[in-house]
Design a protein around this motif. Structure first.
Motif, PDB file in Angstrom:
ATOM      1  N   UNK A   1      21.667  60.786  48.988  1.00 44.07           N
ATOM      2  CA  UNK A   1      20.294  61.833  49.129  1.00 44.07           C
ATOM      3  C   UNK A   1      19.336  60.901  48.134  1.00 44.07           C
ATOM      4  N   UNK A   5      15.836  62.501  40.923  1.00 41.45           N
ATOM      5  CA  UNK A   5      17.023  63.223  40.150  1.00 41.45           C
ATOM      6  C   UNK A   5      16.990  63.528  38.804  1.00 41.45           C
ATOM      7  N   UNK A   9      23.227  63.175  30.481  1.00 45.08           N
ATOM      8  CA  UNK A   9      24.834  62.254  30.023  1.00 45.08           C
ATOM      9  C   UNK A   9      25.668  63.420  29.134  1.00 45.08           C
ATOM     10  N   UNK A  13      29.728  58.236  28.843  1.00 43.70           N
ATOM     11  CA  UNK A  13      30.658  57.921  30.245  1.00 43.70           C
ATOM     12  C   UNK A  13      30.670  59.007  31.173  1.00 43.70           C
ATOM     13  N   UNK A  14      29.966  60.113  31.091  1.00 47.15           N
ATOM     14  CA  UNK A  14      29.905  61.059  31.848  1.00 47.15           C
ATOM     15  C   UNK A  14      28.593  61.861  32.096  1.00 47.15           C
ATOM     16  N   UNK A  15      28.195  61.704  33.328  1.00 48.91           N
ATOM     17  CA  UNK A  15      26.922  62.166  33.497  1.00 48.91           C
ATOM     18  C   UNK A  15      26.779  63.384  34.728  1.00 48.91           C
ATOM     19  N   UNK A  16      26.070  64.078  34.767  1.00 49.12           N
ATOM     20  CA  UNK A  16      25.744  65.150  35.966  1.00 49.12           C
ATOM     21  C   UNK A  16      24.488  64.882  36.279  1.00 49.12           C
ATOM     22  N   UNK A  17      24.200  64.843  37.620  1.00 47.70           N
ATOM     23  CA  UNK A  17      22.855  64.525  38.218  1.00 47.70           C
ATOM     24  C   UNK A  17      22.404  65.733  39.129  1.00 47.70           C
ATOM     25  N   UNK A  18      21.170  66.270  39.265  1.00 49.12           N
ATOM     26  CA  UNK A  18      20.906  67.173  40.138  1.00 49.12           C
ATOM     27  C   UNK A  18      19.535  66.740  40.986  1.00 49.12           C
ATOM     28  N   UNK A  19      19.571  66.923  42.115  1.00 49.91           N
ATOM     29  CA  UNK A  19      18.466  66.736  42.930  1.00 49.91           C
ATOM     30  C   UNK A  19      17.048  67.692  42.766  1.00 49.91           C
ATOM     31  N   UNK A  40      17.772  71.570  43.809  1.00 49.51           N
ATOM     32  CA  UNK A  40      18.457  71.704  45.089  1.00 49.51           C
ATOM     33  C   UNK A  40      19.702  72.591  45.391  1.00 49.51           C
ATOM     34  N   UNK A  41      20.544  72.580  44.086  1.00 46.27           N
ATOM     35  CA  UNK A  41      21.925  72.919  44.253  1.00 46.27           C
ATOM     36  C   UNK A  41      21.993  74.213  43.448  1.00 46.27           C
ATOM     37  N   UNK A  42      21.195  74.290  42.345  1.00 48.56           N
ATOM     38  CA  UNK A  42      21.352  75.363  41.233  1.00 48.56           C
ATOM     39  C   UNK A  42      20.141  76.128  41.281  1.00 48.56           C
ATOM     40  N   UNK A 222      29.647  76.205  35.728  1.00 44.63           N
ATOM     41  CA  UNK A 222      29.741  74.642  36.363  1.00 44.63           C
ATOM     42  C   UNK A 222      28.779  73.679  35.846  1.00 44.63           C
TER      43      UNK A 222
ATOM     44  N   UNK B   1      23.860  55.046  28.466  1.00 42.34           N
ATOM     45  CA  UNK B   1      24.703  53.858  28.577  1.00 42.34           C
ATOM     46  C   UNK B   1      24.695  52.934  29.839  1.00 42.34           C
ATOM     47  N   UNK B   5      28.847  52.321  36.906  1.00 44.77           N
ATOM     48  CA  UNK B   5      29.029  53.528  37.172  1.00 44.77           C
ATOM     49  C   UNK B   5      29.526  54.111  38.406  1.00 44.77           C
ATOM     50  N   UNK B  13      22.921  67.479  46.653  1.00 48.99           N
ATOM     51  CA  UNK B  13      21.910  67.387  45.355  1.00 48.99           C
ATOM     52  C   UNK B  13      22.733  67.663  43.903  1.00 48.99           C
ATOM     53  N   UNK B  15      25.831  65.279  41.678  1.00 53.02           N
ATOM     54  CA  UNK B  15      26.512  64.225  41.603  1.00 53.02           C
ATOM     55  C   UNK B  15      27.177  64.197  40.296  1.00 53.02           C
ATOM     56  N   UNK B  17      28.844  61.318  37.798  1.00 53.20           N
ATOM     57  CA  UNK B  17      28.920  59.902  37.478  1.00 53.20           C
ATOM     58  C   UNK B  17      29.844  59.661  36.282  1.00 53.20           C
ATOM     59  N   UNK B  19      31.357  56.279  33.666  1.00 53.70           N
ATOM     60  CA  UNK B  19      31.269  54.843  33.343  1.00 53.70           C
ATOM     61  C   UNK B  19      32.456  54.119  33.819  1.00 53.70           C
ATOM     62  N   UNK B  40      35.886  55.250  31.404  1.00 55.59           N
ATOM     63  CA  UNK B  40      35.569  55.577  29.768  1.00 55.59           C
ATOM     64  C   UNK B  40      36.110  56.950  29.570  1.00 55.59           C
ATOM     65  N   UNK B 226      31.985  71.743  40.202  1.00 55.62           N
ATOM     66  CA  UNK B 226      31.761  73.029  39.608  1.00 55.62           C
ATOM     67  C   UNK B 226      32.970  73.365  38.663  1.00 55.62           C
TER      68      UNK B 226
END
Lengths: 276, 276
Positions: A1, A5, A9, A13-19, A40-42, A222, B1, B5, B13, B15, B17, B19, B40, B226
């Motif tokens: 999509x 966004x 972080x 090494x861990x990310x959440x992404x929201x449109x 979009x989602x929340x 979440x 970072x 990824x 909407x 995601x 991610x 590393x 990671x 979630x």
């Protein structure tokens, strides 16, 4: 999509992404960067320094669970204090409780309160209740200057970095103890049992040295790292597991319930080992 | 970072991610794209069609919770079948149980078993147990051809798209009923109560029409959308909440415990409404 966004972080090494459908608000206050974005989602989402604080879709979990376990463990939670919580979600839950007579919220950043009133009315509606009072001040200072006043204190803070760091210190918990009446209770958001294990251990050690009763509460948010979240409760007298759940008022909560009041205290072994 | 990824679109909407330190394995099998990547934050991670299946760091939650509630609800789970679960984590849990005499795993894609044996030994070690047997076959066909054989059947599937869709159908649950002995129990992974609400409702309606006992089990898996996840259990006779938890064997589980056996069945109101 494709589109705009927002990415946080959450951990190395861990990310959440929201449109993002729309950036509704963006300011730099004296304390932090404040954004409200419509996702979009929340749905609408409050970001402080680009960290997700709360969203319209999942906020019920956090706000019910930080307040209801403590409120319903106390037999008469008349006078309640919130430190932080400038979005209003926690105070909205508190004023629903029939035994609460007064709910005072001390938020350091007026910008958060104003932005929430404008863009997050589902949460900020709590501010309009006649039982609610908002004070723009430093919560650490406010608690330090209070003595034996409150039945319940809820610490609804950001993550333990910058201004909020002091809200996770042993000295602060001592002030909280002092600001509570002789049978008072506090609850604080205390991060993820997957990712903040040393912090949770340290907090629980500190709280156990100050309060005779210390419990971890679990709930699933979440939009927070790992989804599983902890609240730490310190109590001078009452035990949450000894509450007669049949006396808990039905307040149309969506995550909390009489049964959850007890089950949220049951810790998987990998969490239990943090508080033993 | 910065770096490589992996991103999964968990929901429209939304995601997650991670590393990636190294891509250890990549093949296109007859059924799907199979990758094992070293991350990671979560260590080694199995991806099927670029959807996170399991990670070394958080797999214990899923694998303990799909197996232990059902196994410990049955008084004598001697003969256990797993459909899917080619990574081996579920069968590893099953063979730990002292009452289990035989654990059969039917996985459609040999590539998953082979990649897991090579790159995820912490999970695939279950395959080496003398009680374990692996059959490479279509699980739907296998269950259809089985009659009154198993004490417990666990459906450890991917999401309900493509080949796995049939594993979420009423017809399949009828075959499962038929493949179970007269006091048998099944448990299946059934997605997120935040995002897959219609699916959970439909599954529970279907299962209630086929099994006299139907329960939802909740657990928190950080790498799933979630974080909060459901398992649906259908039982011909035994009720999980009536188990004498003092008889549950201690199998060094990190999420499941005697107390969690009961608390994982307590549903927040927003989940409870899906199964009423």
């Amino acid at each position: 999509m494709i589109g705009v966004w927002f990415s946080e972080l959450q951990q190395p090494g861990l990310a959440i992404s929201c449109l993002v459908k729309e950036v509704l608000h963006h300011e730099k206050s004296e304390y932090q960067d404040i954004k409200v974005v419509d996702t979009e989602r929340f749905g609408r989402m409050l970001l402080l320094d680009d960290v997700i604080q709360t969203t319209v879709k999942d906020e019920f979990v956090y706000h019910e669970m930080i307040s209801m376990v403590a409120l319903n463990t106390h037999p008469n939670p008349e006078n309640v204090l919130v430190i932080g919580g400038g979005d209003g979600g926690t105070i909205r839950e508190i004023v629903k409780h029939p035994k609460v007579k007064k709910a005072t919220l001390v938020e350091i950043d007026e910008g958060v309160v104003k932005a929430s009133k404008k863009y997050l009315p589902e949460l900020a509606c709590g501010f309009d209740d006649p039982k609610a009072e908002v004070i723009i001040d430093d919560g650490i200072k406010f608690v330090k200057e209070s003595t034996a006043q409150f039945d319940v204190i809820l610490i609804d803070s950001t993550d333990p970095v910058g201004a909020a760091e002091g809200l996770f210190s042993a000295n602060f918990y001592k002030s909280v103890h002092n600001a509570l009446k002789e049978d008072g209770i506090f609850a604080a958001q205390t991060e993820s049992p997957f990712f903040n294990r040393d912090l949770i251990k340290r907090i629980n050690k500190d709280v156990r040295e100050i309060f005779p009763v210390c419990r971890l509460i679990l709930a699933n948010v979440p939009t927070y790292p790992g989804g599983l979240w902890t609240f730490t409760m310190g109590s001078k007298k009452y035990l949450p597991e000894e509450v007669d759940i049949e006396n808990i008022p039905d307040l149309n909560t969506r995550y909390y319930s009489k049964e959850i009041h007890k089950s949220c205290l049951v810790l998987p072994p990998f969490v239990k080992e943090l508080v033993e």
